[in-house]
Design a protein around this motif. Structure first.
Motif, mmCIF file in Angstrom:
data_model
loop_
_atom_site.group_PDB
_atom_site.id
_atom_site.type_symbol
_atom_site.label_atom_id
_atom_site.label_comp_id
_atom_site.label_asym_id
_atom_site.label_seq_id
_atom_site.Cartn_x
_atom_site.Cartn_y
_atom_site.Cartn_z
ATOM 1 N N LEU A 176 -1.438 10.173 -8.277
ATOM 2 C CA LEU A 176 -0.207 10.564 -8.966
ATOM 3 C C LEU A 176 0.796 10.941 -7.890
ATOM 4 C CD1 LEU A 176 1.324 11.152 -11.617
ATOM 5 C CD2 LEU A 176 0.489 13.497 -11.457
ATOM 6 N N ALA A 177 1.884 10.194 -7.794
ATOM 7 C CA ALA A 177 2.827 10.386 -6.701
ATOM 8 C C ALA A 177 4.238 10.074 -7.180
ATOM 9 C CB ALA A 177 2.460 9.484 -5.519
ATOM 10 N N PRO A 178 5.237 10.493 -6.424
ATOM 11 C CA PRO A 178 6.625 10.153 -6.773
ATOM 12 C C PRO A 178 6.831 8.642 -6.796
ATOM 13 C CG PRO A 178 6.565 11.924 -5.147
ATOM 14 C CD PRO A 178 5.171 11.412 -5.283
ATOM 15 N N ASP A 179 7.894 8.221 -7.440
ATOM 16 C CA ASP A 179 8.146 6.798 -7.655
ATOM 17 C C ASP A 179 8.190 6.006 -6.360
ATOM 18 O OD1 ASP A 179 8.280 7.416 -10.299
ATOM 19 O OD2 ASP A 179 10.467 7.361 -10.430
ATOM 20 N N GLU A 180 8.811 6.569 -5.330
ATOM 21 C CA GLU A 180 8.970 5.819 -4.093
ATOM 22 C C GLU A 180 7.646 5.571 -3.391
ATOM 23 O OE1 GLU A 180 10.037 10.191 -3.296
ATOM 24 O OE2 GLU A 180 10.442 8.646 -4.818
ATOM 25 N N VAL A 181 6.610 6.360 -3.732
ATOM 26 C CA VAL A 181 5.270 6.131 -3.195
ATOM 27 C C VAL A 181 4.470 5.245 -4.146
ATOM 28 C CG1 VAL A 181 3.090 7.205 -2.498
ATOM 29 C CG2 VAL A 181 5.269 8.295 -1.916
ATOM 30 N N ALA A 182 4.534 5.560 -5.423
ATOM 31 C CA ALA A 182 3.772 4.794 -6.416
ATOM 32 C C ALA A 182 4.198 3.335 -6.469
ATOM 33 C CB ALA A 182 3.941 5.440 -7.794
ATOM 34 N N ALA A 183 5.471 3.054 -6.173
ATOM 35 C CA ALA A 183 5.963 1.683 -6.238
ATOM 36 C C ALA A 183 5.268 0.772 -5.225
ATOM 37 C CB ALA A 183 7.476 1.657 -6.007
ATOM 38 N N TRP A 184 4.742 1.352 -4.138
ATOM 39 C CA TRP A 184 4.107 0.558 -3.094
ATOM 40 C C TRP A 184 2.585 0.728 -3.061
ATOM 41 C CZ3 TRP A 184 7.127 -2.737 -0.272
ATOM 42 C CH2 TRP A 184 8.500 -2.522 -0.320
ATOM 43 N N ALA A 185 2.048 1.608 -3.876
ATOM 44 C CA ALA A 185 0.622 1.939 -3.784
ATOM 45 C C ALA A 185 -0.270 0.736 -4.070
ATOM 46 C CB ALA A 185 0.291 3.084 -4.736
ATOM 47 N N ARG A 186 0.021 0.010 -5.141
ATOM 48 C CA ARG A 186 -0.822 -1.128 -5.501
ATOM 49 C C ARG A 186 -0.643 -2.290 -4.517
ATOM 50 N NH1 ARG A 186 -4.955 -0.878 -8.671
ATOM 51 N NH2 ARG A 186 -4.520 -2.894 -9.620
ATOM 52 N N ILE A 187 0.499 -2.342 -3.882
ATOM 53 C CA ILE A 187 0.706 -3.368 -2.854
ATOM 54 C C ILE A 187 -0.135 -3.047 -1.621
ATOM 55 C CG2 ILE A 187 2.433 -4.433 -1.348
ATOM 56 C CD1 ILE A 187 4.498 -3.880 -3.499
ATOM 57 N N TYR A 188 -0.220 -1.765 -1.314
ATOM 58 C CA TYR A 188 -1.000 -1.340 -0.147
ATOM 59 C C TYR A 188 -2.491 -1.589 -0.366
ATOM 60 C CZ TYR A 188 -3.011 1.729 3.381
ATOM 61 O OH TYR A 188 -3.754 2.246 4.426
ATOM 62 N N SER A 189 -2.995 -1.240 -1.561
ATOM 63 C CA SER A 189 -4.417 -1.434 -1.844
ATOM 64 C C SER A 189 -4.629 -1.566 -3.349
ATOM 65 C CB SER A 189 -5.242 -0.264 -1.302
ATOM 66 O OG SER A 189 -6.590 -0.363 -1.722
ATOM 67 N N GLY A 190 -5.425 -2.553 -3.723
ATOM 68 C CA GLY A 190 -5.766 -2.729 -5.133
ATOM 69 C C GLY A 190 -6.737 -1.689 -5.640
ATOM 70 N N HIS A 191 -7.305 -0.879 -4.739
ATOM 71 C CA HIS A 191 -8.242 0.167 -5.148
ATOM 72 C C HIS A 191 -7.517 1.466 -5.524
ATOM 73 C CE1 HIS A 191 -11.842 -2.100 -4.106
ATOM 74 N NE2 HIS A 191 -11.262 -2.442 -2.951
ATOM 75 N N ILE A 192 -6.218 1.507 -5.345
ATOM 76 C CA ILE A 192 -5.445 2.681 -5.755
ATOM 77 C C ILE A 192 -5.007 2.478 -7.203
ATOM 78 C CG2 ILE A 192 -3.378 4.057 -5.351
ATOM 79 C CD1 ILE A 192 -3.499 3.302 -2.445
ATOM 80 N N LEU A 193 -5.407 3.379 -8.058
ATOM 81 C CA LEU A 193 -5.097 3.297 -9.487
ATOM 82 C C LEU A 193 -4.015 4.305 -9.839
ATOM 83 C CD1 LEU A 193 -8.782 3.113 -10.798
ATOM 84 C CD2 LEU A 193 -7.291 1.229 -10.096
ATOM 85 N N LEU A 194 -3.121 3.907 -10.724
ATOM 86 C CA LEU A 194 -2.003 4.752 -11.135
ATOM 87 C C LEU A 194 -2.112 5.087 -12.620
ATOM 88 C CD1 LEU A 194 0.859 2.774 -9.332
ATOM 89 C CD2 LEU A 194 -0.386 4.764 -8.473
ATOM 90 N N PRO A 195 -1.631 6.263 -13.026
ATOM 91 C CA PRO A 195 -1.716 6.644 -14.448
ATOM 92 C C PRO A 195 -0.771 5.857 -15.334
ATOM 93 C CG PRO A 195 -0.516 8.306 -13.214
ATOM 94 C CD PRO A 195 -1.066 7.345 -12.201
ATOM 95 N N TYR A 196 0.245 5.244 -14.765
ATOM 96 C CA TYR A 196 1.204 4.471 -15.549
ATOM 97 C C TYR A 196 1.746 3.342 -14.687
ATOM 98 C CZ TYR A 196 3.873 8.105 -13.127
ATOM 99 O OH TYR A 196 4.348 8.984 -12.191
ATOM 100 N N GLY A 197 2.351 2.376 -15.348
ATOM 101 C CA GLY A 197 2.899 1.232 -14.639
ATOM 102 C C GLY A 197 4.330 1.458 -14.204
ATOM 103 N N ARG A 198 4.831 0.534 -13.411
ATOM 104 C CA ARG A 198 6.165 0.673 -12.867
ATOM 105 C C ARG A 198 7.234 0.603 -13.946
ATOM 106 N NH1 ARG A 198 8.189 -1.998 -7.239
ATOM 107 N NH2 ARG A 198 10.299 -1.166 -7.238
ATOM 108 N N ASN A 199 6.907 -0.031 -15.073
ATOM 109 C CA ASN A 199 7.912 -0.151 -16.133
ATOM 110 C C ASN A 199 8.227 1.186 -16.799
ATOM 111 O OD1 ASN A 199 5.216 -0.291 -17.162
ATOM 112 N ND2 ASN A 199 6.026 -0.895 -19.131
ATOM 113 N N LEU A 200 7.512 2.256 -16.447
ATOM 114 C CA LEU A 200 7.829 3.561 -17.018
ATOM 115 C C LEU A 200 9.122 4.101 -16.421
ATOM 116 C CD1 LEU A 200 5.492 6.438 -17.910
ATOM 117 C CD2 LEU A 200 7.447 6.946 -16.478
ATOM 118 N N TRP A 201 9.328 3.872 -15.117
ATOM 119 C CA TRP A 201 10.535 4.432 -14.505
ATOM 120 C C TRP A 201 11.610 3.385 -14.230
ATOM 121 C CZ3 TRP A 201 6.052 4.128 -11.364
ATOM 122 C CH2 TRP A 201 6.145 3.336 -10.236
ATOM 123 N N GLU A 202 11.317 2.116 -14.451
ATOM 124 C CA GLU A 202 12.337 1.075 -14.342
ATOM 125 C C GLU A 202 12.538 0.464 -15.721
ATOM 126 O OE1 GLU A 202 11.989 -0.301 -9.693
ATOM 127 O OE2 GLU A 202 11.764 -1.774 -11.282
#
Length: 293
Positions: A176-202
């Motif tokens: 769980l991280a701010p948008d500017e970090v979460a936006a790149w997390a899945r690009i950095y590694s597919g093993h990083i899971l997020l509680p919501y998708g990017r369409n929540l803040w865009e």
């Protein structure tokens, strides 16, 4: 004059804010009704043709294949007649404007008049095309801000945070991280899971999505980004922080990331100490990372 410009501003706002062609559609209907050469029976003929197209299974199937998949059958009843009326009114407007200018100037010679009328037609088309353009929801493209990128083509400050996370070779870790970090997390590694998708803040990415996130997930997003409305103070604010931390722990979010400014808040620090479910893990120049015990 000021009132006139205010009217234009409000009209433009009503067209662009909602992204609908309803106002232009109503103006088109009025134009077609006032044109003397446009017989009233053509409205009835148009309504009959539209009804047949929308009821015939074959034409409905073709129209559904033609239109974007974001829309369904019910949208045909609004979009198809509206598009046809706008097209008809645009053609009628071009004809009236060009013929009106040509008649006003007079027809001294056929060749000169023909050239002049073509110029007026071109001008009329340009004006109406510009009006149609302003009725849409087109906005300037979001450009990338100037920032440093590392060797992995990630923003430098974001990459520093993601490299500190302990990511397993199998399975995954919840972040769980701010948008500017979460936006790149899945690009950095597919093993990083997020509680919501990017369409929540865009919102542009979820313009035609009807399955939206629940309110508690939006609250969690605003909380980690430091944009949650401060509607409470003192003990109530502290309780809110503790409740959200408990929610993150129960949901199994392995890492929480806050900006340095957000982490410096008194309530967040007190909640961390009271809950004891997250411990300090690492820090960069811009972010602070906490890990679930």
């Amino acid at each position: 004059m000021a009132e006139f410009f205010r009217f234009l501003k409000n009209s433009y706002h009503s067209l662009t804010e909602s992204g609908q062609f309803l106002m232009l559609f109503m103006v088109s209907l009025l134009l077609l009704w006032l044109i003397k050469e446009f017989e009233r029976k053509e409205f009835r003929q148009f309504a009959t043709i539209m009804l047949l197209l929308l009821l015939c299974p074959v034409s409905v199937k073709l129209l559904l294949l033609y239109q974007t998949q974001f829309y369904g059958y019910e949208n045909l009843w609004a979009l198809l007649p509206m598009t046809a009326v706008l097209a008809c009114a645009a053609v009628a407007a071009v004809s009236k404007i060009s013929s009106g200018y040509a008649a006003e100037r007079g027809r001294l010679r056929k060749t000169v008049s023909g050239k002049r009328e073509r110029v007026y037609e071109t001008l009329a088309v340009a004006v109406l095309a510009l009006l149609l353009f302003f009725c849409g929801t087109l906005t300037s493209a979001k450009g990338m801000t100037e920032q440093d990128f590392d060797g992995d083509k990630l923003p430098k400050e974001t990459a520093e945070v993601l490299r500190l996370l302990e990511i397993p070779d199998e399975g995954g870790v919840f972040l769980l991280a701010p948008d500017e970090v979460a936006a790149w997390a899945r690009i950095y590694s597919g093993h990083i899971l997020l509680p919501y998708g990017r369409n929540l803040w865009e919102t542009e990415l979820s313009a035609y999505i009807y399955d939206t996130y629940m309110g508690d997930m939006a609250e969690l997003h605003n909380w980690v980004n430091g944009t949650l409305e401060a509607g409470s103070e003192g003990e109530e604010a502290l309780w809110k922080e503790e409740m959200l931390l408990s929610y993150c722990a129960s949901a199994g979010y392995h890492y929480l990331v806050f900006s340095v400014e957000r982490d410096g808040g008194e309530n967040l620090q007190s909640a961390m100490e009271n809950q004891g479910e997250y411990v300090y893990f690492a820090k960069t120049d811009k972010y602070v990372i906490y890990r679930l015990l």
